[in-house]
Design a protein around this motif. Sequence first.
Motif, PDB file in Angstrom:
ATOM      1  N   UNK A 448       0.832  -1.203   0.000  1.00  0.00           N
ATOM      2  CA  UNK A 448       0.000   0.000   0.000  1.00  0.00           C
ATOM      3  C   UNK A 448       0.868   1.255   0.000  1.00  0.00           C
ATOM      4  N   UNK A 449       1.976   1.210   0.726  1.00  0.00           N
ATOM      5  CA  UNK A 449       2.894   2.347   0.727  1.00  0.00           C
ATOM      6  C   UNK A 449       3.601   2.483  -0.619  1.00  0.00           C
ATOM      7  N   UNK A 450       4.070   1.376  -1.156  1.00  0.00           N
ATOM      8  CA  UNK A 450       4.800   1.414  -2.428  1.00  0.00           C
ATOM      9  C   UNK A 450       3.930   1.933  -3.566  1.00  0.00           C
ATOM     10  N   UNK A 451       2.633   1.781  -3.422  1.00  0.00           N
ATOM     11  CA  UNK A 451       1.702   2.217  -4.455  1.00  0.00           C
ATOM     12  C   UNK A 451       1.819   3.714  -4.736  1.00  0.00           C
ATOM     13  N   UNK A 452       2.308   4.472  -3.739  1.00  0.00           N
ATOM     14  CA  UNK A 452       2.342   5.924  -3.864  1.00  0.00           C
ATOM     15  C   UNK A 452       3.726   6.466  -4.210  1.00  0.00           C
TER      16      UNK A 452
END
Length: 468
Positions: A448-452
Amino acid sequence: MISDFAKEKVFWTRKMNLKLVKFIESRPNIWNPKHPKYTSVAVRDQTYAEFASEYGNEFTWQAVKDRWTNIRSTFANYLRKINHSRQKGDAEPYKVNWHLWEACSFLLKINRKSNNLDNHEEQNVNETDETTDRKEEISDEEFSDDNSNSLNSSCVNVAKNLASVFRGVQNDAFGLNNTKTGHVGQVVAKKLSQMNSYDAAQLNPERGTNRRIPEQINNIRQEFDENKFNFTKISSKEILFSLCEDDDQDTHLLVINVSPISRYHSLLCPSVNKKLPQVVTHESLQLAVNVVLIAQDRNVRIGFNSLCAMASVNHLHYHLFVEKFTLPIESMEWKHFEGPVYCLNENYPVPAFCFEVDQKSSHKMCKEIFKLLQYFLHNSIAHNILITTRCFAKNDGSAQVLIFPRKGTIGVKQLTAFNVAVCELSGWFPVYDEQAFSTLTAEDLEPELKKWKLENFDKLCDEIKGLY
Protein backbone atom coordinates in the motif's frame (compact mmCIF):
# COMPACT_ATOMS: atom_id res chain seq x y z
CA MET A 1 4.98 19.77 35.85
CA ILE A 2 3.86 22.75 33.80
CA SER A 3 4.42 26.33 34.90
CA ASP A 4 1.48 28.61 35.67
CA PHE A 5 2.58 30.85 32.82
CA ALA A 6 2.15 28.04 30.31
CA LYS A 7 -1.47 27.64 31.38
CA GLU A 8 -2.42 31.26 30.78
CA LYS A 9 -5.02 32.12 28.16
CA VAL A 10 -3.53 35.60 27.62
CA PHE A 11 -0.31 35.59 25.64
CA TRP A 12 2.73 37.81 25.61
CA THR A 13 3.23 39.89 22.48
CA ARG A 14 6.14 42.28 21.94
CA LYS A 15 3.88 45.20 22.86
CA MET A 16 2.82 43.52 26.09
CA ASN A 17 6.45 42.83 26.99
CA LEU A 18 7.31 46.49 26.45
CA LYS A 19 4.27 47.60 28.41
CA LEU A 20 5.30 45.37 31.31
CA VAL A 21 8.84 46.79 31.34
CA LYS A 22 7.51 50.36 31.42
CA PHE A 23 5.14 49.39 34.22
CA ILE A 24 7.94 47.81 36.26
CA GLU A 25 10.11 50.89 35.75
CA SER A 26 7.38 52.96 37.40
CA ARG A 27 7.29 50.54 40.36
CA PRO A 28 10.81 50.69 41.91
CA ASN A 29 9.73 48.46 44.79
CA ILE A 30 10.18 45.58 42.31
CA TRP A 31 13.73 46.32 41.16
CA ASN A 32 15.44 48.89 43.42
CA PRO A 33 16.95 47.39 46.62
CA LYS A 34 16.98 50.89 48.18
CA HIS A 35 13.20 51.20 48.00
CA PRO A 36 11.60 50.88 51.48
CA LYS A 37 9.11 48.26 50.21
CA TYR A 38 11.66 46.26 48.23
CA THR A 39 11.78 43.41 50.75
CA SER A 40 7.99 43.16 51.11
CA VAL A 41 6.80 40.08 49.25
CA ALA A 42 3.16 41.04 49.77
CA VAL A 43 3.64 44.47 48.18
CA ARG A 44 5.61 42.96 45.31
CA ASP A 45 2.89 40.40 44.56
CA GLN A 46 0.26 43.11 44.79
CA THR A 47 2.20 45.10 42.18
CA TYR A 48 2.26 42.13 39.81
CA ALA A 49 -1.47 41.66 40.38
CA GLU A 50 -2.05 45.31 39.46
CA PHE A 51 -0.60 44.71 36.00
CA ALA A 52 -2.39 41.37 35.61
CA SER A 53 -5.76 42.99 36.36
CA GLU A 54 -5.60 44.82 33.02
CA TYR A 55 -6.02 41.51 31.19
CA GLY A 56 -8.86 39.84 33.08
CA ASN A 57 -9.22 37.40 35.94
CA GLU A 58 -7.55 34.51 34.12
CA PHE A 59 -4.24 36.40 33.87
CA THR A 60 -2.57 35.92 37.25
CA TRP A 61 0.06 37.83 39.18
CA GLN A 62 2.25 34.72 38.98
CA ALA A 63 2.28 34.95 35.18
CA VAL A 64 3.45 38.57 35.39
CA LYS A 65 6.12 37.69 37.93
CA ASP A 66 7.40 34.81 35.79
CA ARG A 67 7.54 37.00 32.71
CA TRP A 68 9.41 39.78 34.48
CA THR A 69 11.88 37.26 35.91
CA ASN A 70 12.49 36.01 32.38
CA ILE A 71 13.03 39.53 31.01
CA ARG A 72 15.32 40.54 33.87
CA SER A 73 17.38 37.38 33.43
CA THR A 74 17.78 38.07 29.71
CA PHE A 75 18.89 41.64 30.45
CA ALA A 76 21.48 40.36 32.93
CA ASN A 77 22.84 37.86 30.40
CA TYR A 78 23.33 40.57 27.80
CA LEU A 79 24.95 42.86 30.34
CA ARG A 80 27.46 40.17 31.23
CA LYS A 81 28.30 39.75 27.54
CA ILE A 82 28.92 43.49 27.22
CA ASN A 83 31.20 43.48 30.27
CA HIS A 84 33.07 40.45 28.95
CA SER A 85 33.57 42.19 25.60
CA ARG A 86 34.98 45.27 27.35
CA GLN A 87 37.31 43.18 29.49
CA LYS A 88 38.71 41.49 26.39
CA GLY A 89 39.29 44.90 24.81
CA ASP A 90 37.33 44.11 21.66
CA ALA A 91 37.72 46.73 18.94
CA GLU A 92 33.96 46.73 18.46
CA PRO A 93 31.98 46.38 21.68
CA TYR A 94 29.30 43.73 21.91
CA LYS A 95 26.08 45.00 20.30
CA VAL A 96 22.69 43.97 21.65
CA ASN A 97 19.79 43.61 19.21
CA TRP A 98 17.19 42.60 21.78
CA HIS A 99 14.01 44.67 21.41
CA LEU A 100 13.71 45.31 25.18
CA TRP A 101 17.31 46.35 25.81
CA GLU A 102 16.80 50.12 25.82
CA ALA A 103 13.54 49.86 27.73
CA CYS A 104 15.33 47.88 30.47
CA SER A 105 18.20 50.37 30.73
CA PHE A 106 16.74 51.75 33.97
CA LEU A 107 18.13 48.62 35.64
CA LEU A 108 21.59 50.10 35.13
CA LYS A 109 20.74 52.55 37.90
CA ILE A 110 21.24 49.81 40.46
CA ASN A 111 24.63 48.79 39.03
CA ARG A 112 27.98 49.66 40.44
CA LYS A 113 30.46 51.88 38.60
CA SER A 114 31.88 48.77 36.98
CA ASN A 115 28.54 48.35 35.20
CA ASN A 116 28.02 44.99 36.86
CA LEU A 117 24.71 44.17 38.47
CA ASP A 118 24.27 44.97 42.12
CA ASN A 119 25.23 41.85 44.11
CA HIS A 120 21.72 41.43 45.47
CA GLU A 121 20.10 41.75 42.06
CA GLU A 122 22.68 39.55 40.33
CA GLN A 123 22.22 36.88 42.96
CA ASN A 124 18.47 36.91 42.33
CA VAL A 125 19.03 36.62 38.59
CA ASN A 126 21.48 33.74 38.98
CA GLU A 127 19.11 31.89 41.27
CA THR A 128 16.38 32.34 38.71
CA ASP A 129 18.60 31.03 35.92
CA GLU A 130 19.47 27.93 37.91
CA THR A 131 15.91 27.05 38.85
CA THR A 132 14.20 27.69 35.52
CA ASP A 133 13.13 24.44 33.89
CA ARG A 134 14.19 24.57 30.24
CA LYS A 135 11.24 22.49 29.13
CA GLU A 136 8.77 24.84 30.76
CA GLU A 137 10.18 28.22 29.82
CA ILE A 138 12.50 29.25 26.98
CA SER A 139 14.17 32.61 27.51
CA ASP A 140 14.05 35.39 24.94
CA GLU A 141 17.84 35.43 24.94
CA GLU A 142 18.12 31.91 23.59
CA PHE A 143 16.09 32.69 20.49
CA SER A 144 17.10 36.34 20.08
CA ASP A 145 18.18 37.86 16.78
CA ASP A 146 21.64 38.23 18.26
CA ASN A 147 22.07 34.51 18.91
CA SER A 148 20.46 33.12 15.75
CA ASN A 149 21.23 36.11 13.51
CA SER A 150 18.19 35.60 11.34
CA LEU A 151 15.36 33.87 13.19
CA ASN A 152 12.05 35.48 12.42
CA SER A 153 11.22 37.08 15.77
CA SER A 154 7.50 37.09 15.11
CA CYS A 155 7.46 33.34 14.37
CA VAL A 156 9.57 32.67 17.44
CA ASN A 157 7.31 34.65 19.77
CA VAL A 158 4.21 32.90 18.47
CA ALA A 159 5.95 29.52 18.61
CA LYS A 160 6.88 30.08 22.26
CA ASN A 161 3.28 30.68 23.20
CA LEU A 162 2.07 27.75 21.11
CA ALA A 163 4.59 25.40 22.71
CA SER A 164 3.78 26.63 26.22
CA VAL A 165 0.03 26.34 25.88
CA PHE A 166 0.19 23.06 24.00
CA ARG A 167 2.00 21.64 27.02
CA GLY A 168 -0.92 22.98 29.04
CA VAL A 169 -3.34 21.11 26.78
CA GLN A 170 -1.44 17.89 27.51
CA ASN A 171 -2.10 18.52 31.19
CA ASP A 172 -5.78 19.07 30.39
CA ALA A 173 -5.58 22.76 31.32
CA PHE A 174 -8.68 23.36 29.20
CA GLY A 175 -10.69 20.44 30.61
CA LEU A 176 -10.64 18.46 27.37
CA ASN A 177 -11.21 15.20 29.21
CA ASN A 178 -14.79 16.27 29.85
CA THR A 179 -15.63 17.30 26.28
CA LYS A 180 -17.20 15.22 23.55
CA THR A 181 -14.24 15.77 21.26
CA GLY A 182 -11.90 14.78 24.07
CA HIS A 183 -13.62 11.42 24.41
CA VAL A 184 -13.44 10.89 20.66
CA GLY A 185 -9.67 11.15 20.95
CA GLN A 186 -9.55 8.35 23.52
CA VAL A 187 -9.76 5.57 20.95
CA VAL A 188 -9.02 1.91 21.42
CA ALA A 189 -5.42 1.19 20.36
CA LYS A 190 -3.48 -2.05 20.22
CA LYS A 191 -0.53 -3.45 18.32
CA LEU A 192 -0.86 -6.03 15.60
CA SER A 193 1.07 -9.08 16.72
CA GLN A 194 1.88 -10.03 13.12
CA MET A 195 3.73 -6.80 12.41
CA ASN A 196 7.47 -6.39 12.46
CA SER A 197 8.64 -3.02 11.13
CA TYR A 198 5.12 -1.58 11.14
CA ASP A 199 4.02 -1.81 14.75
CA ALA A 200 2.01 1.39 15.04
CA ALA A 201 -1.37 0.30 13.70
CA GLN A 202 -4.33 1.71 15.58
CA LEU A 203 -8.05 1.09 15.46
CA ASN A 204 -9.92 4.40 15.25
CA PRO A 205 -13.45 3.92 13.87
CA GLU A 206 -14.63 7.31 15.17
CA ARG A 207 -12.29 9.14 12.79
CA GLY A 208 -14.01 7.55 9.83
CA THR A 209 -17.54 8.35 11.02
CA ASN A 210 -17.21 11.68 12.85
CA ARG A 211 -15.06 13.64 10.42
CA ARG A 212 -16.31 16.43 8.18
CA ILE A 213 -16.99 15.62 4.54
CA PRO A 214 -13.69 16.11 2.66
CA GLU A 215 -13.45 18.77 -0.03
CA GLN A 216 -13.14 18.06 -3.76
CA ILE A 217 -9.42 18.51 -4.54
CA ASN A 218 -8.36 18.68 -8.19
CA ASN A 219 -5.05 20.55 -8.16
CA ILE A 220 -2.07 20.93 -5.84
CA ARG A 221 -2.39 24.70 -6.34
CA GLN A 222 -6.15 24.88 -6.03
CA GLU A 223 -7.41 28.32 -5.00
CA PHE A 224 -9.00 28.91 -1.61
CA ASP A 225 -12.80 28.90 -1.83
CA GLU A 226 -14.47 30.72 1.05
CA ASN A 227 -17.80 29.14 0.11
CA LYS A 228 -16.40 25.75 1.14
CA PHE A 229 -15.67 24.69 4.70
CA ASN A 230 -12.70 26.50 6.21
CA PHE A 231 -11.41 27.24 9.70
CA THR A 232 -13.03 30.66 9.88
CA LYS A 233 -16.37 28.84 10.05
CA ILE A 234 -15.70 26.54 12.99
CA SER A 235 -17.51 26.82 16.30
CA SER A 236 -15.78 28.86 18.99
CA LYS A 237 -15.94 25.72 21.15
CA GLU A 238 -13.43 24.07 18.81
CA ILE A 239 -10.81 26.79 19.32
CA LEU A 240 -8.33 25.99 22.07
CA PHE A 241 -6.82 29.45 21.77
CA SER A 242 -5.85 32.13 19.26
CA LEU A 243 -2.72 34.22 18.96
CA CYS A 244 -2.61 37.63 17.31
CA GLU A 245 0.44 39.42 15.96
CA ASP A 246 1.23 42.86 17.33
CA ASP A 247 -0.49 44.63 14.46
CA ASP A 248 -3.58 42.41 14.86
CA GLN A 249 -3.40 41.59 11.16
CA ASP A 250 -2.33 37.98 11.60
CA THR A 251 -4.18 35.43 13.73
CA HIS A 252 -3.03 31.87 14.43
CA LEU A 253 -5.35 29.22 15.88
CA LEU A 254 -4.84 25.95 17.69
CA VAL A 255 -8.01 23.98 17.06
CA ILE A 256 -9.47 20.77 18.43
CA ASN A 257 -9.60 18.13 15.72
CA VAL A 258 -13.20 16.91 15.71
CA SER A 259 -12.04 13.60 14.22
CA PRO A 260 -8.69 13.05 15.98
CA ILE A 261 -6.32 10.24 15.15
CA SER A 262 -5.25 10.05 18.78
CA ARG A 263 -5.37 11.96 22.05
CA TYR A 264 -4.13 15.59 21.77
CA HIS A 265 -4.34 15.47 17.96
CA SER A 266 -4.92 19.15 17.20
CA LEU A 267 -4.72 21.47 14.22
CA LEU A 268 -2.38 24.44 13.93
CA CYS A 269 -3.92 27.01 11.58
CA PRO A 270 -1.40 29.77 10.79
CA SER A 271 -2.64 33.16 9.55
CA VAL A 272 -6.19 31.82 9.54
CA ASN A 273 -7.69 35.23 8.76
CA LYS A 274 -5.68 35.46 5.51
CA LYS A 275 -7.64 32.48 4.12
CA LEU A 276 -4.63 30.82 2.51
CA PRO A 277 -4.95 27.56 0.54
CA GLN A 278 -3.34 24.34 1.79
CA VAL A 279 0.10 25.30 0.48
CA VAL A 280 3.11 25.68 2.77
CA THR A 281 4.29 29.27 3.16
CA HIS A 282 7.76 30.17 4.38
CA GLU A 283 6.30 31.84 7.47
CA SER A 284 4.09 28.89 8.40
CA LEU A 285 6.97 26.45 7.87
CA GLN A 286 9.19 28.46 10.18
CA LEU A 287 6.40 28.65 12.74
CA ALA A 288 5.86 24.87 12.70
CA VAL A 289 9.60 24.12 12.94
CA ASN A 290 10.04 26.58 15.80
CA VAL A 291 7.16 25.03 17.74
CA VAL A 292 8.91 21.65 17.65
CA LEU A 293 12.31 23.16 18.52
CA ILE A 294 10.99 25.25 21.39
CA ALA A 295 8.72 22.54 22.81
CA GLN A 296 11.78 20.40 23.62
CA ASP A 297 9.44 17.41 23.83
CA ARG A 298 10.35 14.31 21.82
CA ASN A 299 6.73 13.17 21.84
CA VAL A 300 5.57 16.21 19.83
CA ARG A 301 5.37 15.93 16.04
CA ILE A 302 3.87 18.17 13.40
CA GLY A 303 2.55 16.86 10.09
CA PHE A 304 1.36 18.40 6.84
CA ASN A 305 -0.58 16.92 3.92
CA SER A 306 -0.53 18.90 0.69
CA LEU A 307 -3.44 19.09 -1.70
CA CYS A 308 -3.60 15.86 -3.73
CA ALA A 309 -1.74 14.16 -0.83
CA MET A 310 -4.82 13.42 1.31
CA ALA A 311 -5.49 16.94 2.58
CA SER A 312 -9.25 17.14 3.06
CA VAL A 313 -9.58 20.90 3.74
CA ASN A 314 -8.14 23.54 1.41
CA HIS A 315 -7.27 26.02 4.16
CA LEU A 316 -3.71 26.18 5.49
CA HIS A 317 -3.28 23.90 8.51
CA TYR A 318 -0.79 21.54 10.16
CA HIS A 319 -1.45 18.52 12.38
CA LEU A 320 -0.02 18.38 15.92
CA PHE A 321 0.48 14.99 17.56
CA VAL A 322 1.76 13.88 20.96
CA GLU A 323 2.77 10.21 20.95
CA LYS A 324 5.25 8.39 23.19
CA PHE A 325 6.17 5.62 20.76
CA THR A 326 8.83 5.89 18.07
CA LEU A 327 7.47 5.84 14.54
CA PRO A 328 9.07 3.26 12.23
CA ILE A 329 10.52 5.94 9.95
CA GLU A 330 12.22 7.61 12.92
CA SER A 331 14.45 4.57 13.44
CA MET A 332 15.49 4.22 9.79
CA GLU A 333 18.96 5.03 8.47
CA TRP A 334 19.55 8.18 6.44
CA LYS A 335 22.38 8.94 4.03
CA HIS A 336 23.71 12.23 2.75
CA PHE A 337 22.15 13.22 -0.56
CA GLU A 338 23.25 16.72 -1.59
CA GLY A 339 24.01 19.94 0.29
CA PRO A 340 21.83 20.04 3.43
CA VAL A 341 19.62 17.19 2.16
CA TYR A 342 19.59 13.58 3.37
CA CYS A 343 17.65 10.73 1.80
CA LEU A 344 16.00 7.68 3.28
CA ASN A 345 17.55 4.23 3.21
CA GLU A 346 16.28 2.27 0.20
CA ASN A 347 14.89 -0.45 2.48
CA TYR A 348 11.91 1.75 3.32
CA PRO A 349 8.92 1.28 0.96
CA VAL A 350 8.62 4.98 0.06
CA PRO A 351 11.43 7.51 -0.49
CA ALA A 352 11.79 10.68 1.54
CA PHE A 353 14.15 13.61 1.94
CA CYS A 354 15.29 14.97 5.28
CA PHE A 355 16.70 18.24 6.60
CA GLU A 356 18.18 18.65 10.08
CA VAL A 357 17.41 21.94 11.84
CA ASP A 358 18.66 23.34 15.13
CA GLN A 359 17.89 26.57 16.95
CA LYS A 360 20.72 28.57 15.39
CA SER A 361 20.13 27.39 11.82
CA SER A 362 16.34 27.48 11.85
CA HIS A 363 15.82 30.48 9.59
CA LYS A 364 18.52 29.46 7.12
CA MET A 365 17.42 25.82 6.92
CA CYS A 366 13.75 26.75 6.49
CA LYS A 367 14.80 28.66 3.38
CA GLU A 368 16.51 25.52 2.07
CA ILE A 369 13.46 23.39 2.86
CA PHE A 370 11.13 25.91 1.28
CA LYS A 371 13.23 25.80 -1.89
CA LEU A 372 12.42 22.10 -2.27
CA LEU A 373 8.74 22.62 -1.47
CA GLN A 374 8.53 25.37 -4.09
CA TYR A 375 10.01 22.98 -6.63
CA PHE A 376 7.34 20.40 -5.79
CA LEU A 377 4.63 23.04 -6.04
CA HIS A 378 5.75 24.35 -9.44
CA ASN A 379 6.00 20.79 -10.77
CA SER A 380 2.65 19.69 -9.27
CA ILE A 381 4.24 17.02 -7.08
CA ALA A 382 2.05 16.10 -4.12
CA HIS A 383 3.90 15.78 -0.81
CA ASN A 384 3.60 15.09 2.90
CA ILE A 385 5.77 16.52 5.68
CA LEU A 386 6.70 15.24 9.15
CA ILE A 387 8.58 17.40 11.67
CA THR A 388 10.07 15.34 14.49
CA THR A 389 13.06 15.18 16.85
CA ARG A 390 13.61 11.41 16.90
CA CYS A 391 15.59 10.72 13.70
CA PHE A 392 19.37 10.26 13.46
CA ALA A 393 19.38 8.39 16.81
CA LYS A 394 20.26 11.43 18.88
CA ASN A 395 18.63 13.77 21.34
CA ASP A 396 20.45 17.10 21.04
CA GLY A 397 17.48 19.43 20.70
CA SER A 398 17.56 19.47 16.90
CA ALA A 399 14.57 18.71 14.70
CA GLN A 400 14.27 16.80 11.45
CA VAL A 401 11.95 17.82 8.63
CA LEU A 402 10.98 14.80 6.50
CA ILE A 403 9.41 15.39 3.09
CA PHE A 404 7.72 12.63 1.09
CA PRO A 405 7.18 13.35 -2.62
CA ARG A 406 4.45 10.99 -3.79
CA LYS A 407 1.86 10.22 -6.41
CA GLY A 408 -1.09 12.54 -6.18
CA THR A 409 -4.76 11.78 -5.90
CA ILE A 410 -7.63 13.95 -7.10
CA GLY A 411 -11.28 14.16 -6.15
CA VAL A 412 -12.85 13.74 -2.72
CA LYS A 413 -10.75 11.73 -0.28
CA GLN A 414 -12.38 8.33 0.18
CA LEU A 415 -12.91 7.07 3.72
CA THR A 416 -11.44 3.60 3.24
CA ALA A 417 -9.87 1.37 5.92
CA PHE A 418 -6.98 3.83 5.91
CA ASN A 419 -5.67 6.56 3.63
CA VAL A 420 -1.95 6.99 3.01
CA ALA A 421 -1.04 10.45 4.29
CA VAL A 422 1.76 11.71 6.55
CA CYS A 423 1.01 9.30 9.42
CA GLU A 424 0.84 6.22 7.21
CA LEU A 425 3.99 7.17 5.30
CA SER A 426 5.72 7.40 8.68
CA GLY A 427 4.60 3.87 9.57
CA TRP A 428 1.62 4.80 11.77
CA PHE A 429 -1.67 3.40 10.47
CA PRO A 430 -4.91 4.66 12.04
CA VAL A 431 -7.44 2.12 10.73
CA TYR A 432 -11.07 3.23 10.44
CA ASP A 433 -12.73 -0.16 9.87
CA GLU A 434 -12.81 -2.72 12.68
CA GLN A 435 -13.10 -5.71 10.36
CA ALA A 436 -10.14 -4.55 8.25
CA PHE A 437 -8.16 -3.92 11.42
CA SER A 438 -8.71 -7.47 12.68
CA THR A 439 -7.33 -9.01 9.47
CA LEU A 440 -4.60 -6.49 8.62
CA THR A 441 -1.02 -7.79 8.37
CA ALA A 442 2.38 -6.29 7.59
CA GLU A 443 2.19 -7.86 4.14
CA ASP A 444 -0.84 -5.67 3.43
CA LEU A 445 0.86 -2.43 4.42
CA GLU A 446 4.10 -2.41 2.47
CA PRO A 447 2.43 -2.75 -0.98
CA GLU A 448 0.00 0.00 0.00
CA LEU A 449 2.89 2.35 0.73
CA LYS A 450 4.80 1.41 -2.43
CA LYS A 451 1.70 2.22 -4.45
CA TRP A 452 2.34 5.92 -3.86
CA LYS A 453 6.02 6.01 -4.89
CA LEU A 454 6.72 8.29 -7.85
CA GLU A 455 7.56 6.35 -10.99
CA ASN A 456 10.23 8.82 -12.11
CA PHE A 457 11.87 9.20 -8.70
CA ASP A 458 15.44 8.76 -10.02
CA LYS A 459 14.93 11.61 -12.48
CA LEU A 460 13.47 13.69 -9.67
CA CYS A 461 16.61 13.09 -7.59
CA ASP A 462 18.83 14.39 -10.39
CA GLU A 463 16.78 17.57 -10.66
CA ILE A 464 16.77 18.13 -6.89
CA LYS A 465 20.56 17.86 -6.81
CA GLY A 466 20.58 20.82 -9.16
CA LEU A 467 18.79 22.90 -6.53
CA TYR A 468 21.63 22.50 -4.02
